[in-house]
Design a protein around this motif. Structure first.
Motif, short mmCIF file in Angstrom:
data_model
loop_
_atom_site.label_atom_id
_atom_site.label_comp_id
_atom_site.label_asym_id
_atom_site.label_seq_id
_atom_site.Cartn_x
_atom_site.Cartn_y
_atom_site.Cartn_z
N LEU A 1 0.55 5.93 11.63
CA LEU A 1 1.23 4.92 12.45
C LEU A 1 0.31 3.71 12.43
N LEU A 2 0.78 2.63 11.84
CA LEU A 2 -0.11 1.49 11.57
C LEU A 2 0.52 0.22 12.10
N ALA A 3 -0.24 -0.50 12.94
CA ALA A 3 0.22 -1.84 13.33
C ALA A 3 0.24 -2.70 12.07
N LEU A 4 1.35 -3.36 11.83
CA LEU A 4 1.56 -4.07 10.55
C LEU A 4 0.38 -5.00 10.25
N PRO A 5 -0.36 -4.74 9.17
CA PRO A 5 -1.50 -5.62 8.83
C PRO A 5 -1.03 -6.91 8.16
N ARG A 6 -1.98 -7.83 8.00
CA ARG A 6 -1.71 -9.05 7.22
C ARG A 6 -1.16 -8.66 5.86
N ARG B 1 -0.84 -5.27 1.07
CA ARG B 1 -0.62 -5.16 -0.37
C ARG B 1 -1.70 -4.32 -1.03
N ARG B 2 -2.95 -4.51 -0.60
CA ARG B 2 -4.06 -3.72 -1.14
C ARG B 2 -3.99 -2.27 -0.72
N LEU B 3 -3.29 -2.02 0.40
CA LEU B 3 -3.36 -0.71 1.04
C LEU B 3 -2.34 0.29 0.49
N TRP B 4 -1.16 -0.16 0.08
CA TRP B 4 -0.08 0.76 -0.29
C TRP B 4 -0.55 1.82 -1.29
N ALA B 5 -1.12 1.38 -2.43
CA ALA B 5 -1.50 2.35 -3.46
C ALA B 5 -2.59 3.29 -2.94
N GLN B 6 -3.51 2.73 -2.14
CA GLN B 6 -4.61 3.57 -1.64
C GLN B 6 -4.09 4.64 -0.68
N LEU B 7 -3.11 4.30 0.14
CA LEU B 7 -2.54 5.29 1.07
C LEU B 7 -1.87 6.41 0.29
N ALA B 8 -1.08 6.04 -0.73
CA ALA B 8 -0.41 7.07 -1.52
C ALA B 8 -1.43 7.92 -2.26
N ALA B 9 -2.52 7.30 -2.72
CA ALA B 9 -3.54 8.06 -3.45
C ALA B 9 -4.26 9.05 -2.52
N LEU B 10 -4.55 8.61 -1.31
CA LEU B 10 -5.25 9.49 -0.38
C LEU B 10 -4.33 10.60 0.11
N GLY B 11 -3.02 10.37 0.13
CA GLY B 11 -2.07 11.40 0.51
C GLY B 11 -1.58 11.26 1.93
N VAL B 12 -0.42 10.65 2.08
CA VAL B 12 0.18 10.44 3.40
C VAL B 12 1.64 10.83 3.30
N PHE C 1 6.60 -9.51 9.32
CA PHE C 1 7.76 -8.64 9.07
C PHE C 1 8.74 -9.23 8.05
N ASP C 2 8.59 -10.53 7.78
CA ASP C 2 9.53 -11.19 6.88
C ASP C 2 8.96 -11.37 5.48
N THR C 3 7.82 -10.72 5.20
CA THR C 3 7.18 -10.95 3.90
C THR C 3 7.62 -9.90 2.89
N HIS C 4 7.45 -10.26 1.62
CA HIS C 4 7.85 -9.41 0.50
C HIS C 4 7.18 -8.03 0.54
N VAL C 5 5.97 -7.99 1.06
CA VAL C 5 5.15 -6.77 0.96
C VAL C 5 5.68 -5.62 1.83
N VAL C 6 6.62 -5.91 2.76
CA VAL C 6 7.25 -4.83 3.53
C VAL C 6 8.63 -4.46 2.98
N PRO D 1 11.06 -2.51 0.17
CA PRO D 1 10.94 -1.38 -0.76
C PRO D 1 10.72 -1.82 -2.21
N GLU D 2 11.27 -2.97 -2.60
CA GLU D 2 11.07 -3.46 -3.97
C GLU D 2 9.59 -3.65 -4.27
N CYS D 3 8.84 -4.03 -3.26
CA CYS D 3 7.40 -4.25 -3.44
C CYS D 3 6.63 -2.95 -3.27
N TYR D 4 6.82 -2.28 -2.13
CA TYR D 4 5.89 -1.18 -1.83
C TYR D 4 6.17 0.08 -2.64
N ARG D 5 7.41 0.28 -3.08
CA ARG D 5 7.69 1.51 -3.81
C ARG D 5 6.87 1.59 -5.09
N LEU D 6 6.78 0.48 -5.83
CA LEU D 6 6.00 0.47 -7.07
C LEU D 6 4.51 0.70 -6.79
#
Lengths: 247, 247
Positions: B80-85, B90-101, B117-122, B124-129
């Motif tokens: 449960l993460l308060a939405l970061p900058r 953007r730096r975090l998505w791949a690292q979270l998936a790698a660590l296993g969440v 909340f209105d940025t591209h990084v939230v 699915p087109e961005c974070y799924r990849l």
């Protein structure tokens, strides 16, 4: 920025310093300071202190600082890291300083591309600012010492003991099953030296040289992590194990 | 890329798939595959498998895949993460998936800027990849589920228990002294839910709501870490504590 770090040369004998640039902008725009207010300061590689705002004007802030008598200790963890890709290393500098590292030794390895050594990100002009950014985030004054070693064998055989002395040494190894906590069982007051290899790992020759210098192989589970993630994860585990030992 | 991840729709009934783009480039340029060679593959949210190179041509690689009977379990840690900058997230998505969440819940908080909340990084087109990139790095097939919650109070009071059920819950709190290992003492087979606040922390109201939902406050030492560093460090500590319990 949770601490305003000052260079010794910026501060005069009576503790006065005039800030402009990023630090002044932080004081003015984030902390909204006014004259008479105090802020946390630190002298780079020196003591913490308190700065009292004397005046504000033209985007600059004048502080009068009083420093503690003692200097905080250097973090007791050092890092031997096969030089990562420039993009990864750029992300890593501030995080390493924030987590707390006494010394960062960057080295060559078979799986490190030679041209990485010629990039801007391994120059003091680049990494010093990023390290200071990490210290200001984590509230520390002790700048990690950085050294760069282009010859792996010469470094590990002839120079490492001089730099890392009587440290307890561990090397991240995907095939190892020993945990960080078990490896640090008898750390006592010794420094800890962590070795992390390149993407793809050390080759057999490199791993033999490392183990011959007293490094214990430790595992971090089945998931293969990118260098920057592995560095942060392993530093967190080592710092936690040291804290648990000394508690 | 330590695993080639495939989408179910890409693979036909006999296990054939034709790859182009980044995965084909990796097979051709990094692994230098030739026909007859086998590579590790995985079905997204499905089983691992082995792909045999059938043919190569025009930058594409044809594989015939055989998959395991069973699907690897979902990682037992949720976030449960308060939405970061946006830059940090953007730096975090791949690292979270790698660590296993297993699940990533992004939420509002007083110290989260609304426009994040209105940025591209939230999207699915961005974070799924980026999540898939992390899975391919860490060799996992289980895509974290992502949900976004703009109303903190409604989310924590009315929705969280439905999403996180009977989890053991911890919240990072700089003022807390309890360690992760102590807090996870009786985790047994329960999922673990980690809450991490915004830069500057949860406000008092938010922390009270969180603690009312059964979160134990845990500390990670005196150093204040950036959100991305704190996420990686805390996930490493939690995964290590879970492994030690089940060893």
């Amino acid at each position: 920025m949770n601490l305003i770090l000052l260079e010794a040369a910026e501060v005069d004998a009576s503790g006065d310093v005039s800030l402009s640039g990023a630090r002044a902008a932080h004081l003015l725009n984030v902390l909204s300071v006014s004259p008479g207010q105090t802020v946390r300061v630190g002298m780079l590689d020196g003591p913490f202190g308190v700065g009292t705002v004397q005046s504000i004007g033209g985007g600059a802030v004048a502080l009068r600082c009083v420093f503690d008598a003692s200097v905080p200790p250097r973090p007791s963890v050092d890092l031997l890291l096969a030089l990562p890709r420039p993009k990864v290393l750029r992300r890593l500098w501030a995080q390493l300083a924030a987590l707390g590292v006494g010394r960062i030794m960057l080295t060559n390895a078979e799986r490190v591309e030679r041209n990485y050594f010629d990039t801007h990100v391994v120059t003091p002009e680049c990494y010093r600012l990023l390290l200071i950014e990490g210290l200001q985030q984590a509230r520390d004054t002790r700048l990690p010492e950085v050294s760069i070693h282009r010859q792996f064998k010469v470094f590990v055989e002839d120079e490492l003991d001089g730099l890392a002395g009587n440290s307890l040494r561990i090397v991240a190894d995907p095939s190892a099953t020993s945990s960080v906590a078990a490896a640090l069982g008898d750390v006592n007051d010794r420094r800890v030296l962590i070795a992390i290899g390149p993407e793809g790992g050390w080759n057999n020759f490199e791993m033999r040289l490392i183990e011959a210098r007293g490094f214990q192989a430790i595992g971090m589970g089945a998931r293969t992590l990118r260098t920057d993630t592995a560095c942060v994860a392993l530093l967190a585990l080592v710092r936690d194990a040291i804290t648990a030992r000394s508690a």
